[in-house]
Design a protein around this motif. Structure first.
Motif, mmCIF file in Angstrom:
data_model
loop_
_atom_site.group_PDB
_atom_site.id
_atom_site.type_symbol
_atom_site.label_atom_id
_atom_site.label_comp_id
_atom_site.label_asym_id
_atom_site.label_seq_id
_atom_site.Cartn_x
_atom_site.Cartn_y
_atom_site.Cartn_z
ATOM 1 N N PRO A 54 12.312 -1.087 29.583
ATOM 2 C CA PRO A 54 12.444 0.382 29.605
ATOM 3 C C PRO A 54 12.107 0.970 30.973
ATOM 4 O O PRO A 54 11.184 0.520 31.649
ATOM 5 N N LYS A 55 12.852 2.011 31.348
ATOM 6 C CA LYS A 55 12.775 2.550 32.707
ATOM 7 C C LYS A 55 11.787 3.692 32.880
ATOM 8 O O LYS A 55 11.510 4.096 34.002
ATOM 9 N N ALA A 56 11.293 4.279 31.801
ATOM 10 C CA ALA A 56 10.346 5.392 31.928
ATOM 11 C C ALA A 56 9.775 5.682 30.550
ATOM 12 O O ALA A 56 10.096 4.996 29.571
ATOM 13 N N GLY A 57 8.923 6.714 30.457
ATOM 14 C CA GLY A 57 8.233 7.009 29.216
ATOM 15 C C GLY A 57 9.160 7.266 28.039
ATOM 16 O O GLY A 57 9.028 6.644 26.974
ATOM 17 N N HIS A 100 4.346 4.123 36.150
ATOM 18 C CA HIS A 100 4.430 5.075 37.250
ATOM 19 C C HIS A 100 3.411 6.196 37.117
ATOM 20 O O HIS A 100 3.429 7.133 37.908
ATOM 21 N N LYS A 101 2.527 6.129 36.131
ATOM 22 C CA LYS A 101 1.439 7.096 36.002
ATOM 23 C C LYS A 101 0.095 6.378 35.956
ATOM 24 O O LYS A 101 -0.763 6.576 36.802
ATOM 25 N N THR A 102 -0.062 5.538 34.960
ATOM 26 C CA THR A 102 -1.350 4.896 34.734
ATOM 27 C C THR A 102 -1.719 3.929 35.847
ATOM 28 O O THR A 102 -2.867 3.870 36.284
ATOM 29 N N PHE A 103 -0.753 3.182 36.320
ATOM 30 C CA PHE A 103 -1.045 2.128 37.287
ATOM 31 C C PHE A 103 -0.413 2.420 38.646
ATOM 32 O O PHE A 103 0.540 1.765 39.050
ATOM 33 N N GLY A 144 7.614 8.314 43.139
ATOM 34 C CA GLY A 144 7.902 7.050 43.794
ATOM 35 C C GLY A 144 9.255 6.481 43.452
ATOM 36 O O GLY A 144 9.449 5.271 43.489
ATOM 37 N N GLY A 145 10.195 7.327 43.083
ATOM 38 C CA GLY A 145 11.508 6.814 42.737
ATOM 39 C C GLY A 145 11.577 6.411 41.283
ATOM 40 O O GLY A 145 11.024 7.086 40.419
ATOM 41 N N PRO A 146 12.208 5.273 40.980
ATOM 42 C CA PRO A 146 12.410 4.876 39.584
ATOM 43 C C PRO A 146 11.098 4.688 38.850
ATOM 44 O O PRO A 146 10.092 4.281 39.426
ATOM 45 N N PHE A 174 6.856 -2.906 38.974
ATOM 46 C CA PHE A 174 6.079 -4.052 38.508
ATOM 47 C C PHE A 174 5.110 -4.513 39.598
ATOM 48 O O PHE A 174 3.937 -4.806 39.324
ATOM 49 N N VAL A 175 5.607 -4.585 40.818
ATOM 50 C CA VAL A 175 4.766 -5.047 41.927
ATOM 51 C C VAL A 175 3.625 -4.065 42.182
ATOM 52 O O VAL A 175 2.462 -4.463 42.341
ATOM 53 N N ARG A 176 3.943 -2.775 42.216
ATOM 54 C CA ARG A 176 2.901 -1.778 42.452
ATOM 55 C C ARG A 176 1.835 -1.827 41.360
ATOM 56 O O ARG A 176 0.637 -1.753 41.629
#
Length: 516
Positions: free
Chosen positions: A153-156, A289-292, A299-301, A353-355
């Protein structure tokens, strides 16, 4: 602009010929700078060719503005200077977790082999990336106390869809697809919850929130029945409160044969402190993209992995990772499994994933727990420091990662929540989330996150106290005309929403831009 503002009439500023105000540069639309008959690069005319569009070729010019490279760069740099950013100041959007993104994570995401990876590469060439995905999966499973995770999945909201599709597949496998057609959603739920349920063909039954802002077991019990497929509950909820009866609610839901979907948008308040799976949650999306690390939307996608309990793990979507000896493979075909199938072309967003893994590894389990503690501490510090000047429906209760205020203290002042938010812009602070959650009238939802220093929090609190005192002192003009100092003053938001202008049209009679 300030010479037109009555509040500042005691110090009228001279008009400038250019429209600039010092280093605050005025800039129009890019169409107003460029010329359609000009291009900043030399392009050779195309060679003769045979059209292959079957008569659908463009018959008129594109109408693109022509600018040189310096003009183009200057235009976008000036636009960027009119934007607010987490790297410029506090971003207190409630329920959105706009926090600092450590630059170490960005450096990791740009490493060769991650930054330039392609989803169609042969698996033997991307074993390092697959191993990173496997490591991230193990962390997410451990932090949530669940059995499996879907990374695609790409987002919330996409994660919500994935989780609910998994639940729908599980219900279908039990032969109950025709009868279990209802999803329970608290009235304080994120709007995407009922929207996701409806998009999948479920009807939504609303669960009222108690006066304490929480969902009560008796309200859930009254709504349960053989027609209920699942409940979608956010914890901590959108009032910034931990649902203290979540274990009992999960028991009731499971006894009724339904599943428990938890909206994980606010997971950053409890990471390392409590595992949702231990509370009875069957599925939960996690906003990487929020929690971690990566700021929400900054930051884009995005990436919205979904963790699943043992009840739902067999129905996870493809592709999913599997270890085959000393290598990793991606299972792309659902044949031979109970998977509901594919919901995205590829496995997910490698950069996210890397971030996320970089953030997790640099903190460790104890550091992640400390981040949650600091987020909660910051929110409660704001709550306590403002409760004598701003009203809150839950002022005396400990909140989680966000503090919620209402507009009761503004009654009969002539100032609205929107006015207050606009005045915050003049103070150089992005407004908090306003008018949400809907269960609180005139809501102002503040999430400071864990990455703000005590000094920044003190300044934020002092600024809001000054604004609150201005409201109480009757300084209505400070608010009703705000923002005064922004590049653009207050717009007619109703007209902008009802009559949006989506296409640039050159005003009739206007001379060509840059024409001699």
């Amino acid at each position: 602009m300030t010479e037109e503002n009555p509040r500042f009439s005691e110090k009228k500023l001279p008009r400038t010929f250019s429209g600039h105000h010092g280093l605050a540069h005025e800039t129009g639309l890019i169409f107003e700078h460029g010329r359609e008959d000009f291009t900043g690069v030399d392009i050779d005319p195309p060679k003769e060719f045979t059209p292959r569009l079957g008569g659908l070729e463009r018959k008129s010019p594109l109408g693109l503005p022509g600018l040189s490279e310096p003009e183009t760069l200057r235009h976008y740099v000036r636009l960027s200077q009119q934007n607010y950013a987490i790297d410029a100041g506090l971003y207190p959007l409630g329920s959105c977790t706009m926090k600092h993104n450590p630059r170490l994570n960005e450096k990791m995401a740009r490493l060769p082999g991650f930054a330039d990876i392609h989803p169609l590469q042969p698996l033997y060439t991307v074993q390092g990336a697959l191993e990173l995905m496997a490591d991230l999966s193990r962390w997410l499973i451990e932090l949530t106390g669940t059995e499996a995770v879907a990374l695609s999945p790409k987002a919330g909201a996409h994660g919500e869809m994935c989780g609910m599709m998994t639940i729908k597949a599980a219900i279908s496998a039990r032969g109950e697809a025709a009868t279990r057609k209802v999803v329970l959603a608290p009235e304080s739920a994120h709007g995407t919850n009922p929207a996701t349920a409806a998009a999948l063909g479920f009807s939504v039954r609303v669960i009222p929130a108690g006066e304490d802002g929480l969902v009560h077991p008796e309200a859930v019990a009254a709504a349960l029945g053989p027609d209920v497929a699942a409940i979608m509950l956010t914890n901590p909820n959108t009032c910034g409160l931990f649902e203290r009866d979540i274990v009992e609610i999960a028991r009731l839901v499971h006894e009724a044969g339904a599943y428990f979907y938890c909206d994980g948008a606010n997971f950053n308040a409890i990471v390392g402190k409590v595992r949702p799976g231990d509370l009875g949650v069957d599925a939960m999306h996690i906003n990487l993209h929020k929690t971690f690390s990566t700021p929400h939307g900054g930051g884009g996608p995005g990436a919205g992995p979904v963790v699943l309990s043992s009840r739902l793990a067999p129905f996870a979507p493809v592709p999913f990772l599997r270890r085959d000896g000393d290598k990793f493979v991606l299972v792309e075909d659902k044949e031979g499994t109970q998977s509901f199938g594919r919901m995205a072309a590829f496995h997910g967003q490698m950069g996210m994933f890397v971030r996320a893994l970089s953030y997790i590894l640099s903190h460790g389990g104890d550091g992640l727990a400390m981040a949650s503690e600091n987020a909660v501490l910051s929110a409660n510090y704001i709550r306590v420091c403002l409760k004598d000047v701003m009203s809150s429906p839950f002022a005396e209760r400990l909140c989680m990662h966000e503090a919620l205020f209402d507009d009761h203290w503004m009654k009969d002042s002539g100032v609205t929540v929107l006015d207050f938010a606009k005045a915050m812009i003049d103070e150089g602070i992005h407004p908090m989330t306003v008018y949400f959650p809907l269960v609180v009238h005139g809501a102002m939802l503040i999430e400071p996150t864990e990455s703000e220093s005590a000094a920044f929090l003190e300044m934020f609190i002092a600024t809001l106290r000054d604004l609150a005192f201005s409201v109480k002192n009757g300084e209505v003009e400070r608010f009703t005309g705000a923002p005064y100092y922004a590049p653009r003053t207050r717009l007619d938001e109703t007209a902008a929403a009802r009559k949006p202008v989506l296409t640039y049209k050159k005003p009739v009679g206007e001379r060509e831009p840059n024409a001699g």
